[in-house]
Design an enzyme around this catalytic site. Structure first.
Site, PDB file in Angstrom:
ATOM      1  N   ASP A 142       0.953  -1.440   0.228  1.00 19.71           N
ATOM      2  CA  ASP A 142       0.188  -0.021  -0.210  1.00 19.71           C
ATOM      3  C   ASP A 142       0.990   1.249  -0.070  1.00 19.71           C
ATOM      4  OD1 ASP A 142      -2.406   1.306  -0.337  1.00 19.71           O
ATOM      5  OD2 ASP A 142      -2.659   1.576   2.171  1.00 19.71           O
ATOM      6  N   CYS A 196     -19.596 -14.907  -3.973  1.00 19.63           N
ATOM      7  CA  CYS A 196     -20.558 -13.884  -3.357  1.00 19.63           C
ATOM      8  C   CYS A 196     -22.007 -14.336  -3.895  1.00 19.63           C
ATOM      9  CB  CYS A 196     -20.080 -12.536  -3.606  1.00 19.63           C
ATOM     10  SG  CYS A 196     -18.829 -11.972  -2.861  1.00 19.63           S
ATOM     11  N   CYS A 199     -25.632 -12.416  -2.626  1.00 21.17           N
ATOM     12  CA  CYS A 199     -25.649 -11.829  -1.534  1.00 21.17           C
ATOM     13  C   CYS A 199     -25.155 -10.311  -1.732  1.00 21.17           C
ATOM     14  CB  CYS A 199     -24.502 -12.477  -0.477  1.00 21.17           C
ATOM     15  SG  CYS A 199     -24.311 -11.331   0.942  1.00 21.17           S
ATOM     16  N   CYS A 202     -23.136  -6.568   2.125  1.00 24.48           N
ATOM     17  CA  CYS A 202     -22.055  -5.261   2.218  1.00 24.48           C
ATOM     18  C   CYS A 202     -22.849  -4.197   1.721  1.00 24.48           C
ATOM     19  CB  CYS A 202     -20.925  -5.651   1.595  1.00 24.48           C
ATOM     20  SG  CYS A 202     -20.934  -6.103  -0.110  1.00 24.48           S
ATOM     21  N   CYS A 249     -13.970   2.341   8.962  1.00 32.54           N
ATOM     22  CA  CYS A 249     -15.219   1.731   9.164  1.00 32.54           C
ATOM     23  C   CYS A 249     -15.263   0.406   8.697  1.00 32.54           C
ATOM     24  CB  CYS A 249     -16.420   2.364   8.302  1.00 32.54           C
ATOM     25  SG  CYS A 249     -18.237   1.722   8.286  1.00 32.54           S
ATOM     26  N   CYS A 252     -18.964  -2.928   6.285  1.00 30.15           N
ATOM     27  CA  CYS A 252     -19.507  -4.048   4.886  1.00 30.15           C
ATOM     28  C   CYS A 252     -18.631  -5.241   5.214  1.00 30.15           C
ATOM     29  CB  CYS A 252     -18.724  -3.294   3.807  1.00 30.15           C
ATOM     30  SG  CYS A 252     -17.093  -2.864   3.782  1.00 30.15           S
TER      31      CYS A 252
END
Length: 354
Positions: A142, A196, A199, A202, A249, A252
């Site tokens: 990153d 996934c 669904c 999130c 946060c 999700c």
């Protein structure tokens, strides 16, 4: 020094896997990525303005699209993941539900991950050099224009979830990613299927509706962006939606079924530091700039600075219960030298008086 009998590429790949696990990584994969399609999607995202103030996302677009341009001689990219969860998901949810406490994204509770991963990636490269000899490489975590989720996906480390994060069977998404760009002729790993299905948990849970649809994130509405990347005032319409989230946060991720299998970290550096473990908002809000810098030394949180720290906590206090301690704490900051802090403090006081 070149070993007397260098390993074959396949034997070196086996060594790579073993060494990565010993260094605390959960998994390692190898790819020769083709990033042209992902780069085109990034350009569309930027053109829509979804990056907000993150101008660095526009910079060095050609380097994001071409690993060999970023690091000449790159033949393969080694992708690794390292779990960072050191608390239970139940503990995270309990903190979110307590308006007197501040919620900090689980990845930021301990030591800055950049330092931890970069050091261990370097040690991983050193292990490879012991058995292969000197080779061309560069480590990333990153820290450069790297499309790390797409690279990890193409290497079979996982698949991209609808929240845009990487997901792994048996591990979820609560992990860091890191890369080694290298000229080593390591065998490639296959892409894995997505899991996934239908669904959309999130998407539905996002407090600010920042996830516009599957794989579509408007960072300007994302609470992580608002509390970390945004330098100015948080849009007033979004402040009540932030709740008690003061740095990042995880909603999700907390709601994602795959994170029921999230792995606990084996890295002591990621354990929550005492100053962030259970202190109420009013205590965190009382920190001076010197205390902020001292208590968060070596933390990813320190990068936002004391001013934005106070901004974020003022919003959280305004979203909490109107108890005397919260009101008194806010009143003590009403004459703060920063106009940014004063604005959010006054907003919080008005909100608590409604």
């Amino acid at each position: 020094m070149i070993p007397a009998a260098p390993l074959s590429p396949h034997a070196l790949k086996t060594l790579l896997t073993q060494a990565a696990l010993e260094l605390g990584f959960d998994a390692v994969r190898v790819t020769q990525p083709d990033l042209r399609e992902a780069s085109a999607r990034l350009q569309d995202w930027l053109a829509a303005g979804h990056h907000g103030e993150m101008s660095f996302m526009r910079q060095h677009a050609e380097l994001r699209a071409d690993p060999e341009a970023l690091h000449p001689g790159t033949l393969r990219v080694v992708s690794v993941c390292m779990p960072y969860l050191t608390t239970s998901l139940e503990d995270a949810e309990a903190t979110l539900s307590d308006g007197r406490r501040g919620y900090i994204s689980r990845y930021a509770l301990g030591r800055d991950y950049h330092k931890v991963l970069r050091s261990r990636l370097q040690r991983l490269a050193d292990r490879l050099a012991q058995h292969w000899g000197p080779f061309n490489y560069r480590v990333f975590t990153d820290s450069a224009p790297v499309l790390e989720v797409e690279i990890a996906r193409q290497g079979g480390l996982g698949w991209r979830g609808k929240h845009t994060l990487l997901l792994r069977r048996g591990a979820g998404s609560l992990f860091f990613l890191g890369e080694i760009y290298t000229d080593l002729p390591l065998p490639l790993d296959p892409v894995v299927e997505e899991h996934c299905g239908t669904c959309r948990s999130c998407i539905d849970v996002c407090p600010t509706q920042a996830i516009l649809g599957p794989y579509q994130l408007d960072a300007q509405r994302c609470i992580s962006y608002l509390t970390i990347e945004l330098k100015g005032a948080i849009p007033e319409a979004l402040r009540p939606l932030i709740g008690n989230r003061i740095y990042g946060c995880d909603d999700c991720q907390l709601v994602c079924p795959w994170n029921r299998f999230a792995q606990q970290s084996r890295i002591p550096d990621f354990a929550p530091r005492a100053a962030l473990r259970a202190d109420p908002l009013v205590t965190l809000f009382s920190w001076s700039e010197a205390q902020f810098n001292e208590r968060l030394a070596g933390s990813a949180i320190r990068r936002i600075g004391h001013e934005r720290w106070l901004r974020n906590i003022a919003v959280a206090l305004g979203n909490g219960p109107p108890d005397p301690d919260a009101i008194a704490a806010l009143n003590q900051r009403r004459d703060h030298p920063s106009a940014l802090v004063r604005e959010h403090v006054n907003w919080a006081l008005r909100r608590l008086s409604e």
